[in-house]
Each structure stands twice: as C-alpha cells, then as structure tokens.
Design a protein around this motif. Structure first.
Motif, PDB file in Angstrom:
ATOM      1  N   ALA A  42      23.968 -10.017 -24.252  1.00 26.11           N
ATOM      2  CA  ALA A  42      23.464 -11.043 -23.556  1.00 26.11           C
ATOM      3  C   ALA A  42      24.050 -11.664 -22.523  1.00 26.11           C
ATOM      4  O   ALA A  42      25.001 -11.600 -22.422  1.00 26.11           O
ATOM      5  N   LEU A  63      22.062  -5.583 -26.095  1.00 25.21           N
ATOM      6  CA  LEU A  63      21.163  -5.878 -25.510  1.00 25.21           C
ATOM      7  C   LEU A  63      20.976  -5.216 -24.249  1.00 25.21           C
ATOM      8  O   LEU A  63      20.495  -4.568 -23.406  1.00 25.21           O
ATOM      9  N   HIS A 112      21.564 -16.811 -25.740  1.00 26.17           N
ATOM     10  CA  HIS A 112      20.510 -15.942 -26.339  1.00 26.17           C
ATOM     11  C   HIS A 112      21.256 -15.241 -26.942  1.00 26.17           C
ATOM     12  O   HIS A 112      20.209 -14.727 -28.144  1.00 26.17           O
ATOM     13  N   GLU A 128      13.090 -15.401 -26.457  1.00 26.29           N
ATOM     14  CA  GLU A 128      14.183 -15.465 -25.536  1.00 26.29           C
ATOM     15  C   GLU A 128      13.687 -13.948 -24.681  1.00 26.29           C
ATOM     16  O   GLU A 128      12.475 -13.478 -24.831  1.00 26.29           O
ATOM     17  N   GLU A 129      14.678 -14.256 -23.821  1.00 22.22           N
ATOM     18  CA  GLU A 129      14.260 -13.062 -22.694  1.00 22.22           C
ATOM     19  C   GLU A 129      14.816 -11.880 -23.330  1.00 22.22           C
ATOM     20  O   GLU A 129      16.192 -11.555 -24.035  1.00 22.22           O
ATOM     21  N   LEU A 130      14.065 -10.536 -23.015  1.00 22.71           N
ATOM     22  CA  LEU A 130      14.673  -9.180 -23.879  1.00 22.71           C
ATOM     23  C   LEU A 130      14.042  -8.213 -22.674  1.00 22.71           C
ATOM     24  O   LEU A 130      12.792  -8.417 -22.353  1.00 22.71           O
ATOM     25  N   ASN A 131      14.772  -7.347 -22.983  1.00 20.69           N
ATOM     26  CA  ASN A 131      14.257  -5.864 -21.894  1.00 20.69           C
ATOM     27  C   ASN A 131      14.814  -5.016 -23.245  1.00 20.69           C
ATOM     28  O   ASN A 131      15.353  -4.382 -23.444  1.00 20.69           O
ATOM     29  N   THR A 132      13.378  -4.174 -23.741  1.00 26.16           N
ATOM     30  CA  THR A 132      13.181  -3.756 -24.595  1.00 26.16           C
ATOM     31  C   THR A 132      13.341  -2.198 -24.063  1.00 26.16           C
ATOM     32  O   THR A 132      14.186  -1.624 -25.259  1.00 26.16           O
ATOM     33  N   LEU A 168      13.039  -9.592 -32.738  1.00 22.53           N
ATOM     34  CA  LEU A 168      13.358  -9.838 -31.490  1.00 22.53           C
ATOM     35  C   LEU A 168      12.572 -10.036 -30.683  1.00 22.53           C
ATOM     36  O   LEU A 168      13.080 -10.965 -29.728  1.00 22.53           O
ATOM     37  N   GLY A 169      11.785  -9.353 -30.430  1.00 24.48           N
ATOM     38  CA  GLY A 169      10.688  -9.292 -29.353  1.00 24.48           C
ATOM     39  C   GLY A 169       9.781 -10.793 -29.321  1.00 24.48           C
ATOM     40  O   GLY A 169       9.410 -11.392 -28.960  1.00 24.48           O
ATOM     41  N   LEU A 178      18.931 -14.299 -30.740  1.00 24.89           N
ATOM     42  CA  LEU A 178      18.545 -13.199 -31.461  1.00 24.89           C
ATOM     43  C   LEU A 178      18.492 -13.175 -32.562  1.00 24.89           C
ATOM     44  O   LEU A 178      17.779 -12.490 -33.517  1.00 24.89           O
ATOM     45  N   VAL A 223      17.789  -1.577 -24.957  1.00 27.55           N
ATOM     46  CA  VAL A 223      18.264  -2.413 -26.667  1.00 27.55           C
ATOM     47  C   VAL A 223      18.595  -1.342 -27.508  1.00 27.55           C
ATOM     48  O   VAL A 223      18.160  -0.124 -27.674  1.00 27.55           O
TER      49      VAL A 223
END
Length: 405
Positions: free
Chosen positions: A287, A378, A292, A329-333, A324-325, A296, A336
C-alpha cells in the motif's frame, strides 16, 4: 510480556463485582458491574462518533475533563439512549450511587450502559442493587463483572498482561463486550482497561487513542456504529514506577503492551459477531501508506457479499476486488493479487487482477476453518495494514429480527 489471569483485577489495587439487579429478565443473567480502584487514577476514554450518543457517554465525558476517576459502573440490558433529560438524570444517579457506597465523589465515576435504545432505564432496580454490588467487590470479581456487561455476546472477553518498567512489574487488565452493532469510528462497544502504571494523563489519552486506531477501529461485524461505544482506561500508579511524563522507552514499552491487549480483545469481538462462524482477517500489503492499507482492508471485511461468501466457504474473489474498488481509495486493479490462508493451507486465487487456476476443493477446505485470512498485495507501495471481521450467517438475522421483543 507475560500473559496473566484476572482481567481488570489483575493490576494492583483494583477490585470488581457483577450482580443481577433485574434489568435483564432472566435471574441467572448478571446485568450490573462495578470496577473500583483503591486509590485515585489517571483516567481517560474514547467515545463513539455517532451523533446519537447515550446519556452515560455525555456524563462520563464531563466527569473525565480532569482526567481523573476511581470507579466504573456499567449496566447491560438498557442503553439509556434517546431518553432525554431523564437519561442524563439517571446516568448521573448511577454515579451518585457508586459515590455514596464507596465514599468517593460522583465526578470520579465513569458510567456506561449497553442494551436496548429508547427505553427508559429503571433506575430503581439499580438503586436496590447497589448495596449488594458495592458489598461484592473483590479481587476475583472480574469473573462476575465480565459477565454482567454482556448482551448478545456468547463468550467472555478479558485479558491481562504484565511488563517490566525499570525494576517494577506493571500490569494491564481489560474486559470488553461486543457482538453486534459493531462498526466503530473511535472505539467499539464497551471496553474497560485497568493498569497500575504511573503515567501522566495526557500521555495516557494519547496512548489510548493510538492503540484504539490500531485495534478497535479496525473491526466490523455488521456495519452499524453503536450509540454507546466507549473504551476507558484507569491507571492508579500502584506499580510504583517513576511517573512517565514523556515519550521515553518505558512509554513505548507500555504502548506496545496496551496495543497487544486491545488487538486481542478486538479479535475476540470480531470472532463473537452475532451469528458468526469464523473470524476473518484481511491483510493488505504493497500500500501507499498504513491508512491506505487499513481503509482497503476495512472495505473488504465490511462487505456483505464478502462476508456471506466466507460463511459459505466460497472463494468468490471477485467480491473482494469489488470491495476494494468502491472503497474510495487509490487502486490499480491490474496489479492486485489475492490469496486465502488458514490452518488448512494457502491458496492463490487472483494474480494481477485476473483469475488464476486453483482447486475449488482446496479453497473450500481452507475457507472452512474458524479463522481465515484474506491476503491482498496491491503492489503500489511498501506499507501494510489489517482489519478484522466475521462472516454473515442466517443466525445474524434471527438474533436481530426480534432483539427488542
């Protein structure tokens, strides 16, 4: 650090009691508890952030302005919330009754209540029971006290540990209640901590806020934040250590032990969620920072769809990515990874946001245990965090469908 028995009465100078005064219909169910220190304590608390607050919280907050207290009285069976001026009068009256019996001022009494909201508290029952309650305080009273604060709890929740501060043995004892209406924003349910350390009240407040954010604030059972949540700590100084007035190595040693106690109690609360069959731990690594990761993790363990999948031992990892989506919060799918872990083994189910081959039979075996970990990487940074929850079963609806009646 040594694990001890005795709960809130393990530290020097603390006594406790618990009785049935009649707030609960069943005579074998205790409903009134008392914790008492033989000497004045530095005392602080944290409270629910729900805008609807129980009368006991309002009274306790006023009593702890000077960060001093000597006793805690707690009733179960009635929350004394949404009862107007009558509720404030009765919360104050509870403090007065303790003061009269123990020869202390009412302002040095912490008051807490848990149970049904919106029903006037029968203060006459508490008045009638005070003689027995005050007369029952003893070192072994933790056993009755921990039972008297329970509502829908199915297990008693207490812990005690000791550490060495210089050449002095310092003990921390605690008890908590909580099974439903758990989604805290400061503390959760009711938690009471006693310690014989000698520490400045301002530092004690900072320590409690610190560990609360790493323990009670990281659990959820049903997404409902209670009106009566409170965690209070009393420190009477009877360990005899030099008073801690700064953030020395001894402060951090105490902080570490206090965090351990609060995390273990938090996990017991999550494990005992109404109708729950398993404890779920969600661990997020990679994270951007700890906040963060925790945000999540909490989004995952509060998802009703994730919770029901855990109840059914279904490795439905898509629900985890979904949670998570929508966390905000910021997320790069695309980076993961998701895996499940228990004493029955480890199974990876998602790589870089996509499905990977796994054995459904093995996954069901892993998820069928009473403690299950959801592991998320993440791959966005170097920090980590975790949160705890439980599964969601048919029994939760049964318990809460007729809770008041």
């Amino acid at each position: 650090m040594e694990i001890l028995k005795g709960g809130v009465t393990a530290p020097k100078g603390f006594l406790a009691a618990g009785i049935h005064c009649g707030l609960k219909k069943k005579k074998d169910k205790k409903d009134l508890a008392l914790i008492y220190s033989e000497t004045m304590c530095d005392a602080v608390a944290v409270y629910t952030q729900n805008k609807v607050k129980g009368a006991p919280l309002i009274v306790t907050k006023n009593h702890l302005v000077d960060k001093k207290a000597q006793a805690i009285i707690v009733n179960s069976g009635n929350a004394n919330t949404c009862t107007g001026d009558d509720g404030i009068y009765k919360a104050n009256r509870m403090a007065e009754l303790v003061g009269e019996k123990l020869n202390i001022t009412k302002e040095n009494v912490v008051v807490a209540s848990t149970g049904v909201i919106g029903v006037p508290l029968n203060i006459q029952l508490i008045e009638a029971g005070m003689e027995e309650l005050a007369g029952s305080i003893r070192r072994s009273g933790n056993i009755d006290a921990r039972e008297a604060i329970m509502t829908t709890d199915t297990m008693k929740k207490e812990l005690a540990v000791s550490i060495m501060i210089d050449d002095k043995k310092v003990t921390i004892g605690a008890m908590a209640k909580g099974s439903g209406m758990i989604h805290p924003n400061m503390a959760t349910m009711l938690g009471f901590i006693t310690t014989d350390i000698n520490i400045d009240g301002e530092l004690l407040q900072e320590a409690l806020a610190n560990v609360t954010n790493k323990s009670f604030n990281r659990i959820s059972v049903d997404g409902d934040t209670s009106t009566n949540d409170m965690v209070a700590i009393l420190a009477n100084g009877k360990a005899g250590n030099d008073r801690i007035t700064g953030k020395t190595e001894y402060y951090y040693k105490f902080l570490h032990a206090l965090k351990y106690v609060c995390i273990e109690l938090s996990k017991l609360i999550a494990r005992d969620g109404e109708g729950a069959t398993k404890l779920i731990e969600c661990y997020v690594k990679g994270a951007l920072d700890e906040n963060h990761a925790v945000a999540l993790a909490k989004s995952v363990i509060t998802s009703s769809l994730v919770k029901t999948a855990m109840f059914g031992a279904d490795a439905n990892w898509g629900r985890i990515l979904c949670a998570l989506g929508y966390s905000g919060e910021e997320l790069n799918t695309d980076t993961v990874d998701v895996a499940f872990d228990s004493i029955k083994g480890f199974v990876e189910v998602c790589k870089d946001g996509m499905a990977m081959p796994f054995s459904e039979e093995k996954a069901k075996e892993v998820l069928g245990e009473s403690e299950v970990s959801i592991l998320i990487d993440l791959k966005m940074g170097e920090e980590e965090g975790m949160a705890w929850g439980c599964d969601l079963s048919y029994e939760y609806v049964r318990i809460n469908g007729d809770y008041r009646t």
